[in-house]
Structure formats: structure tokens, C-alpha cells
Design a protein around this motif. Structure first.
Motif, short mmCIF file in Angstrom:
data_model
loop_
_atom_site.label_atom_id
_atom_site.label_comp_id
_atom_site.label_asym_id
_atom_site.label_seq_id
_atom_site.Cartn_x
_atom_site.Cartn_y
_atom_site.Cartn_z
N LEU A 1 0.83 -1.20 0.00
CA LEU A 1 0.00 0.00 0.00
C LEU A 1 0.87 1.25 0.00
N LEU A 2 1.93 1.26 0.77
CA LEU A 2 2.84 2.41 0.77
C LEU A 2 3.46 2.61 -0.61
N ALA A 3 3.84 1.52 -1.27
CA ALA A 3 4.39 1.63 -2.61
C ALA A 3 3.34 2.16 -3.58
N ALA A 4 2.09 1.74 -3.40
CA ALA A 4 1.01 2.23 -4.26
C ALA A 4 0.78 3.73 -4.04
N GLN A 5 0.88 4.19 -2.80
CA GLN A 5 0.73 5.62 -2.52
C GLN A 5 1.82 6.44 -3.19
N ARG A 6 3.04 5.91 -3.22
CA ARG A 6 4.11 6.61 -3.92
C ARG A 6 3.88 6.61 -5.43
N LEU A 7 3.34 5.51 -5.93
CA LEU A 7 3.07 5.44 -7.37
C LEU A 7 1.98 6.43 -7.78
N VAL A 8 0.98 6.62 -6.94
CA VAL A 8 -0.09 7.57 -7.25
C VAL A 8 0.49 8.95 -7.51
N ARG A 9 1.47 9.35 -6.73
CA ARG A 9 2.05 10.69 -6.88
C ARG A 9 2.94 10.81 -8.12
N ARG A 10 3.27 9.71 -8.74
CA ARG A 10 4.10 9.75 -9.94
C ARG A 10 3.28 9.70 -11.22
N ILE A 11 1.96 9.49 -11.10
CA ILE A 11 1.12 9.41 -12.28
C ILE A 11 1.04 10.78 -12.95
N PRO A 12 1.35 10.88 -14.25
CA PRO A 12 1.25 12.19 -14.92
C PRO A 12 -0.19 12.63 -15.08
N VAL A 13 -0.41 13.92 -15.03
CA VAL A 13 -1.75 14.49 -15.15
C VAL A 13 -1.73 15.52 -16.28
N MET B 1 -6.54 16.39 -6.94
CA MET B 1 -5.43 15.91 -7.76
C MET B 1 -5.06 14.47 -7.40
N LEU B 2 -4.91 14.20 -6.10
CA LEU B 2 -4.53 12.87 -5.66
C LEU B 2 -5.66 11.86 -5.87
N ALA B 3 -6.88 12.26 -5.55
CA ALA B 3 -8.01 11.34 -5.67
C ALA B 3 -8.28 10.98 -7.13
N ALA B 4 -8.13 11.93 -8.03
CA ALA B 4 -8.33 11.65 -9.45
C ALA B 4 -7.31 10.64 -9.96
N ARG B 5 -6.06 10.78 -9.53
CA ARG B 5 -5.04 9.81 -9.92
C ARG B 5 -5.39 8.42 -9.39
N ALA B 6 -5.80 8.36 -8.10
CA ALA B 6 -6.12 7.07 -7.51
C ALA B 6 -7.33 6.43 -8.20
N ARG B 7 -8.31 7.22 -8.57
CA ARG B 7 -9.49 6.68 -9.25
C ARG B 7 -9.13 6.10 -10.61
N PRO C 1 -5.46 10.21 -15.12
CA PRO C 1 -6.82 10.66 -14.85
C PRO C 1 -7.36 11.55 -15.96
N SER C 2 -8.67 11.70 -15.98
CA SER C 2 -9.34 12.54 -16.96
C SER C 2 -10.24 13.54 -16.24
N VAL C 3 -10.84 14.44 -17.00
CA VAL C 3 -11.76 15.40 -16.41
C VAL C 3 -12.96 14.68 -15.81
N ASP C 4 -13.34 13.53 -16.36
CA ASP C 4 -14.45 12.75 -15.80
C ASP C 4 -14.16 12.34 -14.36
N ASP C 5 -12.90 12.05 -14.05
CA ASP C 5 -12.55 11.71 -12.67
C ASP C 5 -12.77 12.91 -11.75
N VAL C 6 -12.46 14.08 -12.24
CA VAL C 6 -12.65 15.30 -11.45
C VAL C 6 -14.13 15.54 -11.17
N THR C 7 -14.96 15.39 -12.19
CA THR C 7 -16.39 15.61 -12.00
C THR C 7 -17.00 14.55 -11.08
N ALA C 8 -16.52 13.30 -11.19
CA ALA C 8 -17.05 12.23 -10.35
C ALA C 8 -16.69 12.42 -8.89
N LEU C 9 -15.54 13.05 -8.62
CA LEU C 9 -15.07 13.22 -7.25
C LEU C 9 -15.39 14.59 -6.68
N ALA C 10 -16.05 15.44 -7.46
CA ALA C 10 -16.34 16.80 -6.99
C ALA C 10 -17.16 16.78 -5.70
#
Length: 369
Positions: A258-270, A312-318, A327-336
Motif C-alpha cells: 500500500l505504501l508503494a502504491a501511494q508513492r506510485l499515485v504521486r508519480r502518475i502524470p496528469v 489531484m490525488l483522488a483523481a489519480r487514484a481513481r 486521470p481525466s476530467v471525468d474523474d474530477v467531476t465524479a469526485l467533486a
């Protein structure tokens, strides 16, 4: 106490972050849009794709294991996983009997995390959560203080009915959520990693409760509203939970993974469009400067910069949970809704007119096209 970022303790400073400008020329923040939209090298991109694919397969396994215990709440499960992948805390709101407590226990077992539970009451003291020092007498009659850790020293802490705890106790929990450490008798004690608070709140009964202060609400990455399950899910739940035995939750991931996954989330390009959508959405919720009439008329105060960080972080994780590489704009609208509804407040007149925050957030989402 740091007040600049909700999730700063989960950032690994060793993670390589591609950046087109040398570090000596520019100070870099943890969610700098320039970092978020930068393009990795071909070698980094191939390695990143491989890690994302492996994590996506593991998350699919995790969702399957949780689904065997939690029925008809897939959206709730996904939002809880998004919170954990983003390294944050979540506020779970729903009427009694909707498996909120069971969800936290199941997440702890499936993800291989040590979980503990606190039943919040008005007489609960800070020491009951963070622990206290006791005076012990050793050999030769020498006396010394020894720290006895409280239930906050867990990887997943469930604070049941958190709004029943007094403000003094809530402030102690606030420090743990923000700093990932507690202070007792002038000494700091670090909390385990990862550390997540999943707090529940009953929206019906308000007698004997202490509304959470805005500063503490803002520390929750998202707010999960739990609704009733559909007919088919409730039927399966009824049959599965009233027999001789119930299927136990099985481990599908470890704390290190899980810790490795959290670090990977922050490396996802947006992409730039996603960054602009986040900024437009969050800034559009501030009544002082919003171009949206519904916000100016009905909102008392709007979301701060921490909402942008959470989106930003939640959209990457989704995106990772859905098996996508970015992530896409759809992730932003879904998590608004989950990200903003506890970071905004309606005016008194708006509440009197029956206006809801979800209606206002819906108008804000419409501006994203």
C-alpha cells in the motif's frame, strides 16, 4: 503543526520526479502543476506503465475480496480505496446499519493493516485516544515514567461517531491526522505507516454531538455518503449474514504494498486539461470570486487550496482503480461531491430555501463542460 498539505507525510522524497526546470532554479511543491503535467522519458514511461498494470491487477483482486463481505456498496468501497491510495483520511456519513464499521474492519484485513476502533462519546478524553504516561517503580525503588500507546497507534483507525467526541478530544485526533505523530508530556511519538483515520458520523441524531470544526473537516480527503443498498444486494446480504457462519475477509495486499502504491499515485502524470479543470472547479466554489451566480448567492465559504490537492490525488487514484494510466476530467467531476461537500457551507437563507450543497456543486460541475 504543518498546515500546508493534507498528505505531506506520505510523500517519499526518494521518488524520482521528472521536471523540465532544474531544482536550483525553482522551488517545487508536492502538487506543482508543472510536475503534474510533465512528460516522463520513454524509459520512465515504460517502467511506470508496468507498475500501473501490476497495481491495477492487484487492486482488482482487492475489490473482489472486499465485495465478498460488503454487498451493494461498490461506490463506497471505491471511494474508501481512493482515500487509502491517496494517503488521506475519510469521513463516512450514513444512517446506522449500513456496514460502515464493517467496511473499516474489512479494509484493514484485506489490505493487511492493523486496525483499531474508538467509540467516541462525550466523556472520551484525549489520553483515551493517544495514550498516556504512567509512573512505574523499578528495581532499587527507582521510579520512571513509561508511555502507554493508545488506540491511535494503528494503521487504520476507526473513529465511530466522531462528532460525539468533545472538541478537546477532536483536537488531539486532529494533530494525529495532520502530523502523523502525537505529543505527550512534551515528547513526540511517531504513528505507524501507513496511518489512516476512517471516521463515521450519524447524520440523523444530533443531540449530544459536537459539530466538527471546519479545520478538522478540511483534513479529511473525501466525505463518503453511504446510501441504502439496492434490492438484489440487500437480498444477498440477508442470506449471507444470517446463516451459521459468514465468509471472512481475506488478505489481498500488504502494508508495504500500500505504501508503494501511494508513492506510485504521486508519480502518475496528469494532463493540463485536468489541472485546469481542478483549479476552475475549486476556485469557482469561492463566493468572493466565483463567476457562478448560485455560488455567490448561496455559499457562505468555499473550498481552500487543500481541496485542489485532494482532487489531484483522488483523481489519480481513481484512474488506477479503473485500470487507466492517467486521470481525466471525468474523474474530477465524479469526485467533486466527495471532495467538496465537507469543505463548503451554505448561507442561512439558502438552507431556509431548501438549497443543498450537492445542487450547488452540480452547478459548479456544469461549468467544466
Amino acid at each position: 503543526m504543518r498546515a500546508n498539505c493534507l498528505d505531506s507525510d506520505t510523500q517519499n522524497p526518494q521518488d524520482p520526479i521528472p521536471h523540465p526546470v532544474p531544482r536550483k532554479e525553482r522551488a517545487v511543491s508536492s502538487i506543482d502543476p508543472v510536475i503534474a503535467v510533465s512528460t516522463p522519458s520513454p524509459e520512465e514511461a515504460r517502467a511506470l506503465v508496468g507498475e500501473v498494470e501490476a497495481l491495477g491487477a492487484r487492486l482488482a483482486h482487492v475489490r473482489d475480496r472486499i465485495g465478498r463481505v460488503i454487498f451493494g456498496q461498490q461506490a463506497v468501497v471505491d471511494q474508501a480505496l481512493i482515500t487509502l491510495l491517496a494517503g488521506g483520511h475519510t469521513l463516512v456519513v450514513g444512517v446506522p446499519g449500513l456496514a460502515k464499521t464493517r467496511l473499516v474492519e474489512t479494509l484493514g484485513r484485506v489490505l493487511g493493516l492493523e486496525d483499531k476502533r474508538i467509540q467516541c462519546t462525550p466523556d472520551l478524553m484525549p489520553a483515551d485516544i493517544i495514550g498516556s504516561e504512567v509512573l512505574e517503580e523499578g528495581e532499587g525503588g527507582r521510579r520512571a515514567f513509561r508511555f502507554l500507546p493508545g488506540p491511535v497507534f494503528a494503521q487504520v483507525l476507526m473513529a465511530d461517531e466522531i462528532n460525539r467526541a468533545s472538541p478537546r478530544t477532536q483536537s488531539a485526533l486532529l494533530q494525529a491526522m495532520q502530523e502523523h505523530r502525537v505529543s505527550v508530556a512534551g515528547h513526540y511519538h511517531a504513528l505507524p505507516k501507513p496511518f489512516h483515520v476512517l471516521a463515521t458520523q450519524n447524520p440523523i441524531e444530533q443531540e449530544g454531538t459536537y459539530p466538527l470544526p471546519e479545520a478538522q473537516l478540511d483534513r479529511f480527503l473525501i466525505q463518503i455518503d453511504v446510501g441504502y443498498p439496492d434490492l438484489d444486494a440487500e437480498r444477498r446480504m440477508l442470506i449471507a449474514t444470517t446463516g451459521v457462519s459468514e465468509a471472512p475477509a481475506e488478505m489481498a495486499m500488504s502494508a508495504e504494498e500500500l505504501l508503494a502504491a501511494q508513492r506510485l499515485v504521486r508519480r502518475i502524470p496528469v494532463g493540463e486539461s485536468v489541472v485546469e479543470a481542478i483549479l476552475k472547479l475549486v476556485r469557482g466554489g469561492r463566493p468572493e470570486t466565483s463567476p457562478i451566480e448560485a455560488v455567490r448567492q448561496h455559499v457562505s465559504w468555499g473550498p481552500g487550496p487543500r481541496a485542489s490537492q485532494a482532487l489531484m490525488l483522488a483523481a489519480r487514484a481513481r484512474a488506477l482503480i479503473d485500470g487507466r494510466y492517467a486521470p481525466s476530467v471525468d474523474d474530477v467531476t465524479a469526485l467533486a461531491g466527495p471532495v467538496l461537500r465537507h469543505r463548503m457551507a451554505l448561507t442561512y437563507s439558502a438552507r431556509g430555501d431548501g438549497v443543498t450543497l450537492d445542487q450547488v456543486i452540480g452547478r459548479m460541475v456544469e461549468t467544466l463542460g
